[in-house]
Design an enzyme around this catalytic site. Structure first.
Site, PDB file in Angstrom:
ATOM      1  N   ASP A 170       1.012  -1.105   0.107  1.00 28.48           N
ATOM      2  CA  ASP A 170      -0.035   0.107   0.129  1.00 28.48           C
ATOM      3  C   ASP A 170       0.700   0.284  -0.049  1.00 28.48           C
ATOM      4  O   ASP A 170       1.618   1.283   0.271  1.00 28.48           O
ATOM      5  CB  ASP A 170      -0.625   0.457   1.206  1.00 28.48           C
ATOM      6  CG  ASP A 170      -1.894   1.160   1.394  1.00 28.48           C
ATOM      7  OD1 ASP A 170      -3.342   0.416   0.877  1.00 28.48           O
ATOM      8  OD2 ASP A 170      -1.558   1.932   0.972  1.00 28.48           O
TER       9      ASP A 170
ATOM     10  N   HIS B 232       0.261   3.798   1.570  1.00 32.36           N
ATOM     11  CA  HIS B 232       0.021   4.512   3.376  1.00 32.36           C
ATOM     12  C   HIS B 232       1.048   3.843   3.967  1.00 32.36           C
ATOM     13  O   HIS B 232       1.120   2.746   4.281  1.00 32.36           O
ATOM     14  CB  HIS B 232      -1.293   4.521   3.472  1.00 32.36           C
ATOM     15  CG  HIS B 232      -1.879   5.198   2.286  1.00 32.36           C
ATOM     16  ND1 HIS B 232      -2.592   4.458   1.464  1.00 32.36           N
ATOM     17  CD2 HIS B 232      -2.559   6.450   1.958  1.00 32.36           C
ATOM     18  CE1 HIS B 232      -3.507   5.699   0.305  1.00 32.36           C
ATOM     19  NE2 HIS B 232      -3.164   6.520   1.077  1.00 32.36           N
TER      20      HIS B 232
ATOM     21  N   SER C 103      -4.843  11.405   2.529  1.00 27.98           N
ATOM     22  CA  SER C 103      -5.762   9.748   2.548  1.00 27.98           C
ATOM     23  C   SER C 103      -5.453   8.934   3.260  1.00 27.98           C
ATOM     24  O   SER C 103      -5.767   8.247   4.280  1.00 27.98           O
ATOM     25  CB  SER C 103      -5.808   8.897   1.808  1.00 27.98           C
ATOM     26  OG  SER C 103      -4.579   8.764   1.193  1.00 27.98           O
TER      27      SER C 103
END
Length: 380
Positions: free
Chosen positions: A190, A192, A287
């Site tokens: 990912d 993040h 995000s």
């Protein structure tokens, strides 16, 4: 070709067509009518066509086959992902050379300084949380993916620039590097950070603030509960459409343990009117802050011991949500004591679609505060 072979050939051909027909019917049977549709203008037909196209087997197989060849022969995915080592995936945004990137860095830094000045007019302090790129925090898995010269050392230059502009910004790269010894700070598949990485950053920001200012309001106790770890396929796997033919080539999923933070009264089942509680802090960002899977806002609440308003948005970058916040009624009518601006490093050299904002206002924001005062006096 003999008659038996012709018969076998025709039978196999019909069989393949039959299998494809049955598979195609899955797309038909899985279609659901939209809540609002019109038969007259062809809207219903368009929604069905779009749904069926997404589930068309030949398209799915072709996409999977092409992605598998790219992965096996060239170790590449779709544009947007860089494939590292040991199942690590990285966003291409961390590596690519931006067109006019140096100029874009200067313009974005000017906007950041303008945000500082605009908040100062409301007596609001700005704390900039620069999130280092995943490739900078985990370079050991990058492999042979080259980083553009502009992005080499970008984090430290960014940090030096904003500190020289008298903007508070702790060194989160050092914080996360130290945290790697205790667990993963970013997810393998990912873009993040992990909830653990988000929590560590929240602790660092809280320590920085407590040594600088005293937040208004009474301290509140917030409690964080962790759920059991579950397999999680990160957002970067979407750039590897290997299924159904080559799904086994996908990196193994991450194990994500989600955190949930609540006020102690709420966690105990008591009724709490949080809308009436004072919120001296506002969070703005991307995000990294907006997605509840990372629980960054919750971790900040726990470590700051204060509730906060969250103005972060998915898919908009760091500038657009901040510019929206500057024009919001909340800032005008009830400015907080502090704004935490979560700003990923990789966005600094990137251009942004700011067409929704007045061009003259943006131009004014980019001017040094002294020049702004002169411009304002010229209008009188």
């Amino acid at each position: 070709m003999t008659r038996p072979l012709r018969t076998l050939y025709v039978a196999l051909f019909i069989g393949v067509l039959g299998l494809l027909f049955v598979w195609s019917m899955r797309g038909v049977l899985s279609y659901q009518l939209p809540k609002q549709f019109s038969i007259i203008d062809g809207g219903l037909a368009k929604t069905f066509e779009s749904h069926y196209d997404e589930h068309f087997p030949i398209k799915t197989l072709g996409t999977s086959l092409w992605a598998g060849l790219d992965f096996l022969l060239f170790n590449e995915g779709r544009p947007g992902v860089q494939i590292g080592e040991q199942g690590w995936l990285y966003s291409s945004e961390e590596f690519k050379a931006e067109v006019d990137g140096a100029q874009q860095v200067r313009e974005n830094l000017a906007l950041i300084k303008g945000v500082r000045d605009e908040l100062a007019q409301h007596d609001v302090m700005l704390l900039l949380a620069i999130v280092p790129s995943k490739s900078r925090l985990y370079p050991e898995f990058v492999g042979d993916n080259p980083v553009s010269s502009l992005r080499q050392g970008l984090y430290q230059r960014f940090l030096n620039e904003v500190r020289a502009a008298d903007i508070a910004a702790p060194d989160l790269l050092s914080t996360l590097q130290a945290g790697k010894a205790s667990g993963a700070m970013f997810l393998r598949t990912d873009t993040h950070w992990t909830p653990a990485g988000a929590d560590l950053v929240a602790q660092q920001l809280s320590s920085t603030l407590k040594s600088a200012i005293s937040l208004a309001g009474e301290p509140q106790v917030f409690v964080t509960q962790a759920s059991p770890a579950k397999p999680y396929n990160g957002d970067l796997t979407r750039f590897l459409p290997l299924e159904p033919l080559f799904g086994q080539l996908l990196p193994p999923p991450d194990q994500l343990r989600r955190n949930t933070t609540q006020a102690a009264e709420q966690a105990a089942g008591a009724d709490a009117l949080f809308s009436d509680s004072e919120m001296p802090v506002a969070l703005v960002g991307t995000s990294y802050s907006a997605n509840p899977a990372w629980n960054f806002a919750g971790a900040l609440r726990q470590h700051l011991q204060r509730d906060l308003s969250n103005h972060a948005e998915d898919g908009q970058g760091p500038l657009v949500p901040m510019l929206k916040y500057l024009q919001s009624d909340e800032l005008q009518d009830a400015p907080p004591q502090l704004v935490i601006w979560e700003f990923p490093e990789r966005y600094l050299p990137m251009s942004n679609d700011l067409s929704a904002f007045d061009a003259q206002w943006l131009s004014t924001l980019k001017q040094p505060s002294g020049n702004r005062r002169l411009a304002a006096s010229d209008r009188h």
